[in-house]
Each structure stands twice: as C-alpha cells, then as structure tokens.
Design an enzyme around this catalytic site. Sequence first.
Site, PDB file in Angstrom:
ATOM      1  N   SER A 104       0.846  -1.190   0.000  1.00 10.40           N
ATOM      2  CA  SER A 104       0.000   0.000   0.000  1.00 10.40           C
ATOM      3  C   SER A 104       0.885   1.245   0.000  1.00 10.40           C
ATOM      4  CB  SER A 104      -0.868   0.006   1.266  1.00 10.40           C
ATOM      5  OG  SER A 104      -1.451   1.286   1.453  1.00 10.40           O
TER       6      SER A 104
ATOM      7  N   TYR B 285      -2.370  -1.780   9.898  1.00  9.53           N
ATOM      8  CA  TYR B 285      -2.427  -2.221   8.496  1.00  9.53           C
ATOM      9  C   TYR B 285      -1.110  -1.934   7.777  1.00  9.53           C
ATOM     10  CZ  TYR B 285      -3.892  -1.722   3.560  1.00  9.53           C
ATOM     11  OH  TYR B 285      -3.986  -1.805   2.188  1.00  9.53           O
TER      12      TYR B 285
HETATM   13  N1  LIG Z   1      -8.498  -0.133  -2.233  1.00  9.08           N
HETATM   14  C1  LIG Z   1      -7.435   0.529  -1.796  1.00  9.08           C
HETATM   15  O1  LIG Z   1      -7.460   1.748  -1.569  1.00  9.08           O
HETATM   16  C2  LIG Z   1      -6.143  -0.199  -1.581  1.00  9.08           C
HETATM   17  C3  LIG Z   1      -4.955   0.567  -1.523  1.00  9.08           C
HETATM   18  C4  LIG Z   1      -3.739  -0.070  -1.319  1.00  9.08           C
HETATM   19  C5  LIG Z   1      -3.715  -1.447  -1.184  1.00  9.08           C
HETATM   20  N2  LIG Z   1      -4.884  -2.170  -1.232  1.00  9.08           N
HETATM   21  C6  LIG Z   1      -4.768  -3.617  -1.080  1.00  9.08           C
HETATM   22  O2  LIG Z   1      -5.296  -4.243  -2.227  1.00  9.08           O
HETATM   23  C7  LIG Z   1      -5.834  -5.519  -1.888  1.00  9.08           C
HETATM   24  C8  LIG Z   1      -7.244  -5.647  -2.444  1.00  9.08           C
HETATM   25  O3  LIG Z   1      -8.040  -4.602  -1.922  1.00  9.08           O
HETATM   26  P1  LIG Z   1      -9.414  -4.164  -2.617  1.00  9.08           P
HETATM   27  O4  LIG Z   1      -9.456  -2.693  -2.584  1.00  9.08           O
HETATM   28  O5  LIG Z   1      -9.601  -4.868  -3.914  1.00  9.08           O
HETATM   29  O6  LIG Z   1     -10.464  -4.734  -1.541  1.00  9.08           O
HETATM   30  P2  LIG Z   1     -11.996  -5.220  -1.753  1.00  9.08           P
HETATM   31  O7  LIG Z   1     -12.620  -4.542  -2.916  1.00  9.08           O
HETATM   32  O8  LIG Z   1     -12.616  -5.064  -0.401  1.00  9.08           O
HETATM   33  O9  LIG Z   1     -11.856  -6.776  -2.113  1.00  9.08           O
HETATM   34  C9  LIG Z   1     -11.321  -7.642  -1.171  1.00  9.08           C
HETATM   35  C10 LIG Z   1     -11.092  -9.004  -1.784  1.00  9.08           C
HETATM   36  O10 LIG Z   1     -10.432  -9.822  -0.799  1.00  9.08           O
HETATM   37  C11 LIG Z   1     -11.254 -10.947  -0.494  1.00  9.08           C
HETATM   38  N3  LIG Z   1     -11.152 -11.265   0.930  1.00  9.08           N
HETATM   39  C12 LIG Z   1     -11.595 -10.536   1.979  1.00  9.08           C
HETATM   40  N4  LIG Z   1     -11.329 -11.183   3.141  1.00  9.08           N
HETATM   41  C13 LIG Z   1     -10.715 -12.339   2.800  1.00  9.08           C
HETATM   42  C14 LIG Z   1     -10.209 -13.443   3.526  1.00  9.08           C
HETATM   43  N5  LIG Z   1     -10.271 -13.507   4.877  1.00  9.08           N
HETATM   44  N6  LIG Z   1      -9.641 -14.456   2.857  1.00  9.08           N
HETATM   45  C15 LIG Z   1      -9.568 -14.422   1.499  1.00  9.08           C
HETATM   46  N7  LIG Z   1     -10.045 -13.438   0.750  1.00  9.08           N
HETATM   47  C16 LIG Z   1     -10.612 -12.387   1.398  1.00  9.08           C
HETATM   48  C17 LIG Z   1     -12.659 -10.566  -0.901  1.00  9.08           C
HETATM   49  O11 LIG Z   1     -13.402 -11.761  -1.163  1.00  9.08           O
HETATM   50  P3  LIG Z   1     -15.046 -11.750  -1.158  1.00  9.08           P
HETATM   51  O12 LIG Z   1     -15.454 -10.947  -2.368  1.00  9.08           O
HETATM   52  O13 LIG Z   1     -15.443 -13.179  -1.263  1.00  9.08           O
HETATM   53  O14 LIG Z   1     -15.472 -11.096   0.126  1.00  9.08           O
HETATM   54  C18 LIG Z   1     -12.376  -9.717  -2.146  1.00  9.08           C
HETATM   55  O15 LIG Z   1     -12.140 -10.543  -3.262  1.00  9.08           O
HETATM   56  C19 LIG Z   1      -5.714  -5.631  -0.357  1.00  9.08           C
HETATM   57  O16 LIG Z   1      -4.564  -6.364  -0.030  1.00  9.08           O
HETATM   58  C20 LIG Z   1      -5.554  -4.193   0.083  1.00  9.08           C
HETATM   59  O17 LIG Z   1      -4.865  -4.100   1.298  1.00  9.08           O
HETATM   60  C21 LIG Z   1      -6.082  -1.577  -1.438  1.00  9.08           C
END
Ligand SMILES: NC(=O)c1ccc[n+]([C@@H]2O[C@H](COP(=O)([O-])OP(=O)(O)OC[C@H]3O[C@@H](n4cnc5c(N)ncnc54)[C@H](OP(=O)(O)O)[C@@H]3O)[C@@H](O)[C@H]2O)c1
Length: 253
Positions: free
Chosen positions: A145, A158
């Site tokens: 991140s 986090y």
């Molecule tokens: N969005 C941001 O601003 C941002 C910025 C920097 C980094 N990130 C990182 O990017 C990654 C993805 O984030 P995102 O924004 O795409 O989040 P998101 O839209 O909330 O999607 C989360 C994904 O992770 C899955 N998930 C949640 N809990 C889980 C668990 N216990 N075991 C396995 N899978 C699980 C969910 O599955 P279900 O659909 O089945 O619930 C979904 O596919 C994360 O590592 C996050 O830290 C995000």
Amino acid sequence: MSTTKIALVTGGSRGLGKNMAQHLAAKGLDVILTYHSKQDEAAAVVAEIQAQGRKAAALQLDASNAGSFDAFFEQVKTTLGSTFGTERFDFLVNNAGTGLYQPYDQVTEQQFDDMLNIHLKGPFFLTQKALPLLNDGGGIVNISSGLTRIIYPNSSTYASMKAAMETLTKYQAKELASRRIRVNIVAPGAIETDFGGGRTRDNKEINAHIASLTAMGRVGLPTDIGPVVAFLCTDEAGWIDAQRIEVSGGQGI
Ligand SMILES: NC(=O)c1ccc[n+]([C@@H]2O[C@H](COP(=O)([O-])OP(=O)(O)OC[C@H]3O[C@@H](n4cnc5c(N)ncnc54)[C@H](OP(=O)(O)O)[C@@H]3O)[C@@H](O)[C@H]2O)c1
C-alpha cells in the site's frame, strides 16, 4: 502439455483482484481466482474470463487462516488437473485483504492479530505452500500500500503489516532466484473499491481530500492497478525483480 501460463489471484472476486484477473486474461494467461464469501461475484469473473477465450476457475479461500492452506492447495491441484490439464501454475498474486482504520492508541490485540493474519502470516505461508506447485521461471506479486510511505493517521496496524511484506518480498526474491522465480510488490495508492467500507469511493470528503494530495489530481481506480500486476506476470517484465512498485498517481509527493 499446455504452454499457456496460469496465474492464481487471491481475492479475485471484487475490487483490485478482479481487475488483475481480467487484465491477466487479456494478456493471454489462464486464471485461478479465489473468493472468501462472494461466490456469485467470483463466478461472474470466471464467466467473463471464459468469454474472452481463456480458462478460469474460482476456489474458496480464507487467506487469514494458514491452517487451511494445505487443504486449499489439494483443491488447487485437483483444479489444475481437471480445468487446466496441468499440474502446476506460474504466478501467485497475494492480493486478498481487508482494511482497518483505528487510532494507534485504541488498537486491540484482536484487531492486530486480524491484520497480522490476513496481511502477513497469510501471504507468508500461502506462498511457502505454493512453491511445490509453482513452475520455475514463474513469479510472485505481493500487494502492499502507499501507506507504507505516506503516513496517514489510523493506519498504523495495516501499514505495519504491509511494510513487513515489502521486506519479505526482498527475501523471497533472493531465496527463490535459484528457481528463476521473480518476486515483486505493488503498492497502490488509495483506490475506489469496497475496501474499508468503500470510504475512498463513497465518502466525497475523503475522496476529494485524497485527490487534492495526489499529483494526478484524482483518486485511483482498479483499472490503474490491474494492468501493472498483469505486466509483472509477463516475459516483458522478466528483468524486474525484488522491487516495490508504487502505483498511486503521485499520491503524497
Ligand atoms: N483499495 C485501496 O485503496 C487499496 C490501496 C492499497 C492497497 N490495497 C490492497 O489491495 C488488496 C485488495 O483490496 P481491494 O481494494 O480490492 O479490496 P476489496 O474490494 O474489499 O476486495 C477484497 C477481496 O479480498 C477478499 N477477501 C476478503 N477477506 C478475505 C479473507 N479472509 N480471505 C480471502 N479473501 C478475502 C474478498 O473476497 P469476497 O469478495 O469473497 O469477500 C475480495 O475478493 C488488499 O490487499 C488491500 O490491502 C487496497
């Protein structure tokens, strides 16, 4: 035996992982994606990839439960045989994750353990247990991140786990190089997804504030990230190893 490369993307049902899966397929890779609870959304991504002419499958995974990983990889093995006609895959993308916004002085031990399990212990052991099934010459993409560089209040737990992943990435790159496995980590800035209750996307004030701190003048979208991860899973990126690649539109510079 098929020469098409296969990528396994955790958390591919929504958000960034979904976009990564779509772009990996667009680059000609077959995809195994995982979901935690949203089976229907995962099935829709699989159908979309299949419509592009690529093979795809979705498996359930709790990325925070390292004790479940042996059984998970038994399922992966079965799926590789039945759906992909092979025994191994090529790229692992450790993307699954959840957010926590909590002032440092109020973080509970449970919240700390939840972040540790999903963002550090999970990818640490998932990758270790993937190694026997990973082809030599393949790769691993971890997801960090922008918050390891940009210090934004309430993200201490986090961001600490993500920082540990950045260090782990370099050790993995060093130790797996004998198998020509490249390991890199992509650090997205704030992106409009469901993450953290969708606050970056849905809270107008937060969205405008982040945009004002970002050189490119807006908040990120999933499609800003997916193509970068997909590129890292190609031969064109064959000399990129052990790198933290921030993809944030110049957030916080
Ligand atoms: N969005 C941001 O601003 C941002 C910025 C920097 C980094 N990130 C990182 O990017 C990654 C993805 O984030 P995102 O924004 O795409 O989040 P998101 O839209 O909330 O999607 C989360 C994904 O992770 C899955 N998930 C949640 N809990 C889980 C668990 N216990 N075991 C396995 N899978 C699980 C969910 O599955 P279900 O659909 O089945 O619930 C979904 O596919 C994360 O590592 C996050 O830290 C995000």
